[in-house]
Design an enzyme around this catalytic site. Structure first.
Site, PDB file in Angstrom:
ATOM      1  N   CYS A  13      -7.803   8.093   9.515  1.00 57.45           N
ATOM      2  CA  CYS A  13      -6.442   8.288   9.058  1.00 57.45           C
ATOM      3  C   CYS A  13      -6.214   9.439   8.824  1.00 57.45           C
ATOM      4  CB  CYS A  13      -6.592   7.113   7.760  1.00 57.45           C
ATOM      5  SG  CYS A  13      -4.764   6.897   7.110  1.00 57.45           S
ATOM      6  N   ASP A  48      -4.881  10.135   6.210  1.00 56.90           N
ATOM      7  CA  ASP A  48      -4.784  10.375   4.462  1.00 56.90           C
ATOM      8  C   ASP A  48      -5.697  11.609   4.001  1.00 56.90           C
ATOM      9  OD1 ASP A  48      -6.061  10.012   1.802  1.00 56.90           O
ATOM     10  OD2 ASP A  48      -4.907   8.028   1.962  1.00 56.90           O
ATOM     11  N   ARG A  96      -7.146  12.467   1.840  1.00 54.54           N
ATOM     12  CA  ARG A  96      -8.369  12.262   0.963  1.00 54.54           C
ATOM     13  C   ARG A  96      -9.657  12.277   1.670  1.00 54.54           C
ATOM     14  NH1 ARG A  96      -6.312   7.287  -2.824  1.00 54.54           N
ATOM     15  NH2 ARG A  96      -5.690   7.086  -0.567  1.00 54.54           N
ATOM     16  N   HIS A 124     -10.809   3.708   5.401  1.00 52.41           N
ATOM     17  CA  HIS A 124     -10.908   4.181   4.017  1.00 52.41           C
ATOM     18  C   HIS A 124     -10.344   3.070   3.109  1.00 52.41           C
ATOM     19  CE1 HIS A 124      -6.919   5.789   3.239  1.00 52.41           C
ATOM     20  NE2 HIS A 124      -6.872   5.822   4.344  1.00 52.41           N
ATOM     21  N   CYS A 172      -5.893   2.244   1.774  1.00 52.79           N
ATOM     22  CA  CYS A 172      -5.062   2.716   2.865  1.00 52.79           C
ATOM     23  C   CYS A 172      -3.752   2.341   2.695  1.00 52.79           C
ATOM     24  CB  CYS A 172      -5.716   2.326   4.104  1.00 52.79           C
ATOM     25  SG  CYS A 172      -4.718   2.956   5.613  1.00 52.79           S
TER      26      CYS A 172
END
Length: 725
Positions: free
Chosen positions: A550, A552, A554, A611, A614
């Protein structure tokens, strides 16, 4: 808002709440300490007014401390009441001097496991002794005797006395479960009032509290007589225990805003006054301080006013205390003692491997005494700290090419020599050895062990290549130069894995300035270490993995897989989605990455990593509502419809909640979507390519293998599991 308005709006109501809690607690602690009941109330008033006015904490409430009741009761028995008050006064002088010399922060060096274990042990001692009074009997001299006598005490209950004590405990247990409106009255006060009313209305024969002559019979302290070594030890014990408890409590309540030296000075003056008035020692109390903060206190005026209310109560309403049965106070102490055994503290120290310190301190306090228990806890804490400081890891293994690799990590000193020598002896004679020393200290015993072994091994036909990854301890010692006097800090980059907001050398505001500073740090610290690797990679990349994850922020692939430059060919998008081949709307960027990875780079593994939490999966669960006015995102999320359908059909799928379950099932679905690409499917069937599903739990910083797919002519998964890496 003016200061006066703040006092009237916040501190005044909070002071009344704490006052209602402090009065019964002070009376109970006085009972446990073997002191006159008036001494507990005077201590509460002095702690509130003097320590509150002169201390360095804004909302900490000081007064008689349950943690000191055991040692104080022993001092009263040994030296007498008035002499023990002089010990309190002298302990206050010691605290005052320590505060003036600004050594208060040294108290924070005491392991919290020792403090919590001490308080838990005191709680056990208090509960066992006062339980006998609740049951209508008399406490014994020690906790062990109280425990041994308990069965006989239970078998011989003393009617009314036991009834009022058990009623008090019942009210304390039930009160926290009542509606919030009723819980405005503190549980200790409610329990004492209800038990007093029950005893009065039913005519029970109980022992009444006596506060007669509260101020008319105040006596001055006298110097204790006896062995001066014991007297000095008692003064230091009271000073240190009260001081450490107050400082730790103030840090817990006020954080690092508290002026610790000023707080210790204020506590010292308060104990001088308390000793002069023949009151109990003063210390910060976590129960009253927490109640004060919860009630909305903003400044020290809440503490001072609470002391004033206690003083007014003693002058005008002291007669009401005579209605309280002594057995009710004993029951309150049993309840307080049990509360001092805080399981939350056990969980905290467990995370740092300090449960043995907590347990040893607790048991030692119960069996041996408070001072002995604290010393036992401190001794064990010192031993465990020494063990951690001297920790060393030694691993020896043989590679496929026949070379041996010995890795030494930690602090290499004489305590680790036996383990080091055993690992070196496991290397056969004549072998080629790579010895990695990742150490921050080496003493002479360790150096002699390595150097002697190296000379003998090389004389036997072997070779030894030593690579010092940290500092050149071995090289310096072998050259005959003077060794460094202490451990050296690591030379690693300044926590490169931390986000910008947590780092010292990069601007916290982010933006271009953060990127510029980050690049500068890379050039100065990291580039020299990895330049040789990038020089080699500059001509050609040969990654072994296509890593689809992803976008993302993080999720950091190189961090959670411990991979380096050239290992991962990375593809990132919203939701780590792989559109099915030939299914619209088409997305050539994903297809191009898959084609390039499998046909040009010839990767051996394709990993799909999802993760927790999400946002794309949350958007799917909301039916596109969370996508809002983002048409591109809504179109992209259509590629997750198969994951959503799988979620609806699979009610027993993995996951702690709906979103977590969809995030995990989405990874498995994307692995199936990869098989819709003809080249990927052919490589998987021929065993040349493996598909792996990973799941990164952000909150736990944990990576799990959800699925691995290899050669399988039936097209189903060859291995599935939920293994934690």
């Amino acid at each position: 808002m003016t200061v006066r308005n703040g006092i009237l709006r916040y501190d005044l109501p909070a002071s009344l709440v704490v006052f209602l809690i402090a009065v019964p607690l002070s009376l109970g602690i006085a009972v446990a300490s073997g002191a006159p009941l008036a001494a507990g109330l005077i201590s509460a008033a002095v702690g509130g007014i003097v320590a509150g006015f002169l201390g360095g904490s804004a909302v900490q409430i000081s007064g008689p401390a349950a943690g000191l009741s055991v040692v104080f009761a022993e001092l009263v028995h040994t030296y007498g009441w008035r002499a023990t008050c002089m010990i309190t006064l002298l302990a206050g002088v010691v605290q005052l001097l320590l505060g003036l010399f600004r050594v208060a922060r040294a108290a924070l060096a005491v392991s919290p496991a020792v403090v919590h274990g001490m308080l838990a042990g005191v709680g056990v001692v208090i509960a066992l002794s006062q339980l006998h009074m609740v049951l209508g009997g008399s406490p014994q001299r020690s906790a062990v005797e109280n425990l041994l006598e308990l069965p006989a005490q239970i078998a011989d209950l003393h009617g009314h006395a036991a009834a009022v004590g058990l009623l008090t405990i019942a009210v304390l247990l039930v009160w926290s479960r009542l509606p919030r409106k009723m819980r405005v009255i503190p549980a200790p006060l409610a329990a004492l009032v209800i038990s007093a009313l029950a005893a009065g209305l039913l005519g029970w024969d109980v022992t009444r509290v006596d506060l007669s002559g509260l101020f008319t019979q105040i006596q001055l302290p006298v110097l204790p007589s006896g062995d001066w070594h014991g007297i000095v030890g008692a003064v230091l014990l009271v000073a240190l225990l009260a001081g450490v408890e107050s400082l730790l409590c103030s840090v817990a309540i006020d954080g690092h805003r508290v002026d610790l030296d000023k707080e210790l000075t204020g506590q010292g003056i308060a104990n001088v006054v308390a000793g002069a008035l023949c009151a109990l020692p003063v210390a910060g109390g976590i129960v009253r301080s927490t109640a004060n903060k919860t009630a909305g206190a903003r400044s020290r005026w809440s503490t001072i006013l609470h002391g004033c209310w206690v003083l007014v109560f003693c002058l005008g309403l002291g007669w009401t205390v005579r209605l309280i049965p002594m057995e009710s106070l004993a029951a309150l102490l049993v309840f307080i003692g049990i509360q001092m055994i805080n399981l939350g503290h056990v969980r905290k120290v467990h995370g740092h491997g300090e449960v043995p310190i907590y347990v040893v301190t607790l048991i030692s306090v119960v069996l041996l005494g408070l001072g002995e228990g604290v010393l036992m806890g401190l001794a064990l804490a010192a031993l465990l700290t020494l063990r951690r400081l001297t920790w060393v890891s030694v691993q020896a293994r043989q590679h496929d090419d026949g070379r041996w690799h010995v890795a030494v990590n930690g602090s290499l000193m004489f305590l680790g020599v036996p383990r080091l020598a055993a690992a070196l002896r496991s290397v056969p004679a004549g072998a080629d050895v790579d010895l990695d020393l990742n150490i921050d200290f080496m003493d002479n015993a360790a150096f002699e062990t390595i150097h002697t072994w190296r000379l003998e091994h090389e004389r036997g036909g072997g070779s030894v290549q030593i690579d010092e990854l940290h500092d050149e301890w071995y090289t310096i010692a072998a050259s005959g130069s003077r060794m460094f006097p202490a451990k050296t800090p690591p030379k690693a980059p300044d926590r490169w894995w931390l986000p910008w907001t947590h780092r010292r050398l990069v601007p916290r505001q982010g933006g271009p300035a953060a990127l510029e500073s980050g690049a500068k740090e890379f050039h100065e610290r990291t580039a020299p270490l990895v330049r040789a690797i990038f020089t080699e990679l500059a001509h050609k990349q040969m990654p072994s993995h296509l890593f689809i994850t992803c976008a993302d922020s993080r999720v950091v692939p190189s961090l959670i897989t411990a991979s380096g430059p050239g290992d991962l060919f990375t593809l990132r998008n919203i939701g780590n989605l792989v559109p099915r081949c030939g299914l619209g709307p088409t997305d050539d960027s994903v297809a191009a990455a898959i084609e390039y990875a499998t046909q040009v780079l010839h990767v051996r593994t394709i990993t799909v990593c999802g993760h927790s939490g999400c946002g794309a999966m949350a958007g799917l669960l909301s039916g596109g509502v969370k996508a809002g006015s983002m048409p591109g995102l809504r179109r992209w999320l259509r590629h997750g419809n198969h994951s959503l359908a799988r979620y609806i059909d699979d009610h027993d799928g993995p996951g702690a909640g709906p979103l977590d379950r969809l995030c995990r099932l989405n990874v498995l679905q994307q692995l199936e979507n990869l098989r819709t690409y003809r080249r990927v499917d052919e490589l998987v069937r021929s065993g040349q390519l493996e598909l792996v599903g990973l799941y990164f739990d952000i909150g736990a910083a944990r990576v799990e293998v959800l699925s691995a797919v290899g050669e399988d002519v039936s097209g189903s998964a060859r291995r599935t599991g939920n293994m934690v890496l």
